[in-house]
Design an enzyme around this catalytic site. Structure first.
Site, PDB file in Angstrom:
ATOM      1  N   LYS A  13       0.806  -1.216   0.000  1.00  0.00           N
ATOM      2  CA  LYS A  13       0.000   0.000   0.000  1.00  0.00           C
ATOM      3  C   LYS A  13       0.838   1.263   0.000  1.00  0.00           C
ATOM      4  O   LYS A  13       1.745   1.423   0.816  1.00  0.00           O
ATOM      5  CB  LYS A  13      -0.900  -0.004   1.240  1.00  0.00           C
ATOM      6  CG  LYS A  13      -2.056  -0.967   1.100  1.00  0.00           C
ATOM      7  CD  LYS A  13      -3.113  -0.652   2.141  1.00  0.00           C
ATOM      8  CE  LYS A  13      -3.323  -1.808   3.088  1.00  0.00           C
ATOM      9  NZ  LYS A  13      -3.466  -1.449   4.471  1.00  0.00           N
TER      10      LYS A  13
ATOM     11  N   GLY B   2       8.911  -5.375   7.706  1.00  0.00           N
ATOM     12  CA  GLY B   2       8.778  -6.771   8.102  1.00  0.00           C
ATOM     13  C   GLY B   2       8.798  -7.745   6.937  1.00  0.00           C
ATOM     14  O   GLY B   2       9.497  -8.758   6.967  1.00  0.00           O
TER      15      GLY B   2
ATOM     16  N   GLY C 217       7.601  -1.722  11.451  1.00  0.00           N
ATOM     17  CA  GLY C 217       7.064  -0.367  11.564  1.00  0.00           C
ATOM     18  C   GLY C 217       8.052   0.597  12.208  1.00  0.00           C
ATOM     19  O   GLY C 217       8.150   1.757  11.801  1.00  0.00           O
TER      20      GLY C 217
HETATM   21  P1  ADP Z   1       7.191  -4.253   4.373  1.00  0.00           P
HETATM   22  O1  ADP Z   1       6.537  -5.097   5.444  1.00  0.00           O
HETATM   23  O2  ADP Z   1       8.541  -4.746   3.991  1.00  0.00           O
HETATM   24  O3  ADP Z   1       7.165  -2.786   4.707  1.00  0.00           O
HETATM   25  P2  ADP Z   1       4.756  -4.120   2.887  1.00  0.00           P
HETATM   26  O4  ADP Z   1       4.000  -4.631   4.062  1.00  0.00           O
HETATM   27  O5  ADP Z   1       4.574  -2.703   2.525  1.00  0.00           O
HETATM   28  O6  ADP Z   1       6.303  -4.420   3.038  1.00  0.00           O
HETATM   29  O7  ADP Z   1       4.355  -4.930   1.585  1.00  0.00           O
HETATM   30  C1  ADP Z   1       4.336  -6.322   1.530  1.00  0.00           C
HETATM   31  C2  ADP Z   1       3.154  -6.809   0.769  1.00  0.00           C
HETATM   32  O8  ADP Z   1       3.038  -6.169  -0.482  1.00  0.00           O
HETATM   33  C3  ADP Z   1       3.268  -8.274   0.477  1.00  0.00           C
HETATM   34  O9  ADP Z   1       2.215  -8.935   1.139  1.00  0.00           O
HETATM   35  C4  ADP Z   1       3.141  -8.364  -1.032  1.00  0.00           C
HETATM   36  O10 ADP Z   1       2.354  -9.458  -1.463  1.00  0.00           O
HETATM   37  C5  ADP Z   1       2.451  -7.082  -1.374  1.00  0.00           C
HETATM   38  N1  ADP Z   1       2.659  -6.705  -2.788  1.00  0.00           N
HETATM   39  C6  ADP Z   1       3.807  -6.368  -3.370  1.00  0.00           C
HETATM   40  N2  ADP Z   1       3.612  -6.130  -4.684  1.00  0.00           N
HETATM   41  C7  ADP Z   1       2.298  -6.328  -4.945  1.00  0.00           C
HETATM   42  C8  ADP Z   1       1.490  -6.243  -6.113  1.00  0.00           C
HETATM   43  N3  ADP Z   1       1.982  -5.905  -7.307  1.00  0.00           N
HETATM   44  N4  ADP Z   1       0.176  -6.503  -5.978  1.00  0.00           N
HETATM   45  C9  ADP Z   1      -0.339  -6.833  -4.775  1.00  0.00           C
HETATM   46  N5  ADP Z   1       0.381  -6.941  -3.648  1.00  0.00           N
HETATM   47  C10 ADP Z   1       1.691  -6.687  -3.712  1.00  0.00           C
HETATM   48 MG    MG Z   2       4.501  -5.500   5.902  1.00  0.00          MG
END
Ligand code: ADP
Ligand code: MG
Length: 401
Positions: free
Chosen positions: A202, A358, A381
């Site tokens: 997101k 994460g 976070g």
């Molecule tokens: P982090 O925890 O490293 O900050 P996020 O929580 O922001 O990362 O994002 C991780 C999620 O984003 C994963 O569940 C992944 O499936 C999703 N994601 C990444 N690219 C896409 C995409 N093109 N469409 C849908 N979901 C996505």
């Molecule tokens: Mg995440």
């Protein structure tokens, strides 16, 4: 400002030290079996150092999101205590409560070099609420306090904030290391060129980090689900790809700022130029690689041209902050963008990569390249809030060096 470390606590022999750790480990679905113990492993340097000096450790953590106010067996700290015992190679005592008889008697009975693990701090409702009274009840369990729980330092939990002010306190080695590694990224003082690789689900989660970092970094490479709100804002066809309608305007503004900067300084915000698409994430056999997204498809990963483009542009970079998988990496083959970019960063010996978030940390571990990164933050976070310039309450509560 650097924080006081363990050495500033003086001679800890014979003293009871409350160590707030982050043992919030994932469990195998429906069992009390730990599926990934990296958070416990990450605390070992601090715990071993204190034990070697003859301290008596009272260890507190939370696990999961219990309702609070009662013991909920599926959130018990006992499996984590047992795993800690295995990792330390010595017996670890378990209190069975947080501030009750088990905790009091257990703490009082500790000998030099012994360890007591308290039950889940969030079984007390006051923990999550940041209650000063709970901190007052915890304080008599120990004479000194160490915060080694970076992953909860962005929260106002009682054992992270109030307790740090009731006892002589210090930052543990993990917290110190996190602060050391993340500060140059936050301040833009990391070796240049310094770029951000950002993906994830997101855009809403990432806007504060993006807005804080764009002025400080040389370039931003975007992937993951968040890319499609940008592409939509630019008027591109994104098919059924997920996007955030209420953020289109914000995305436009970010793009305008970035374009302006690019004209003046050549520093870019780069979006994917090709995509791996399918009718749904479950359609793993019928996917296509495209430059224009068909109406009935959704984008699930960055495509090979984007991978080639990004790695070529990353070649002479010195510092990378990587946050967010570049595709839906949990579903093969949509993990490939994340894996290629992650592998490139791991193999590039001239690039220092810090991984935050994460899911990004999980992807790095899954790839088996954790050791090749400069640092993989243990705070999901917390690492983002730190880098975007927030004062983390748990760090602010610790005395300056
Ligand atoms: P982090 O925890 O490293 O900050 P996020 O929580 O922001 O990362 O994002 C991780 C999620 O984003 C994963 O569940 C992944 O499936 C999703 N994601 C990444 N690219 C896409 C995409 N093109 N469409 C849908 N979901 C996505
Ligand atoms: Mg995440």
């Amino acid at each position: 400002m650097a924080k006081r470390g363990i050495e500033a606590l003086g001679d800890v022999r014979g003293k009871r030290v409350f160590v707030r750790v982050d043992f919030n480990v994932p469990m195998k679905e429906g069992t009390s079996e730990i599926s990934d113990d990296y958070r416990i492993v990450s605390s070992l340097p601090t715990l071993r150092r204190l034990l070697d000096k003859g301290a008596r450790l009272v260890i507190g953590s939370h696990l999961g999101r219990p309702e609070g106010g009662k013991v909920e067996p599926e959130f018990s700290m006992k499996p984590a205590a047992d795993r800690l015992g295995q990792l330390l190679g010595k017996p670890v005592k378990f209190a069975g409560d947080v501030i009750g008889e088990g905790a009091k008697k257990g703490a009082a009975g500790l000998k030099d070099g012994e360890v007591l693990v308290l039950e889940n701090l969030r079984f007390e409702k006051g923990e999550k609420k940041g209650s000063a009274d709970l901190a007052k009840a915890l304080a008599p369990l120990a004479e000194l306090y160490v915060n080694d729980a970076f992953g909860v330092s962005h929260r106002g939990d009682a054992s992270v904030t109030h307790l740090a002010r009731l006892l002589p306190a210090a930052a543990g080695d993990l917290v110190k290391k996190e602060v050391d590694k993340l500060t140059p990224l936050r301040d833009g003082t990391a070796p240049r060129p310094y770029v951000v690789v950002m993906g994830g689900g997101k855009l809403a989660d990432k806007i504060p980090v993006l807005e804080a970092l764009i002025p400080k970094v040389d370039s931003v490479f975007i992937g993951g689900g968040m890319a499609y709100t940008f592409l939509k804002a630019m008027g591109k066809e994104i098919g059924k790809s997920r996007f955030e309608p209420d953020l289109l305007e914000t995305a436009m503004k970010i793009l305008e700022v970035a374009r302006e900067r690019s004209r003046e300084t050549g520093r870019e915000l780069v979006l994917p130029r090709d995509h791996v698409v399918a009718a749904s994430p479950d359609d793993i056999k019928r996917y296509a690689v495209v430059e224009s997204i068909p109406r009935d498809c959704m984008a699930l990963d960055i495509g090979p041209l984007t991978i080639a483009d990004y790695t070529r542009k990353l070649e002479h970079v010195k510092t990378v902050f990587w946050n967010g998988p570049l595709g839906m990496f949990e579903k093969k083959p949509f993990h490939l963008g994340t894996h290629y970019i992650g592998s490139f960063l791991a193999y590039s010996q001239d690039i220092r990569t810090v991984v935050g978030g994460g899911d990004s940390a999980a992807a790095t571990r899954e790839l088996g390249v954790e050791a090749q990164m400069d640092w993989v933050s243990t705070g999901g976070g917390a690492s983002l809030e730190f880098v975007q310039g927030e004062d983390l309450p748990g760090i602010a509560a610790l005395p300056d060096a």
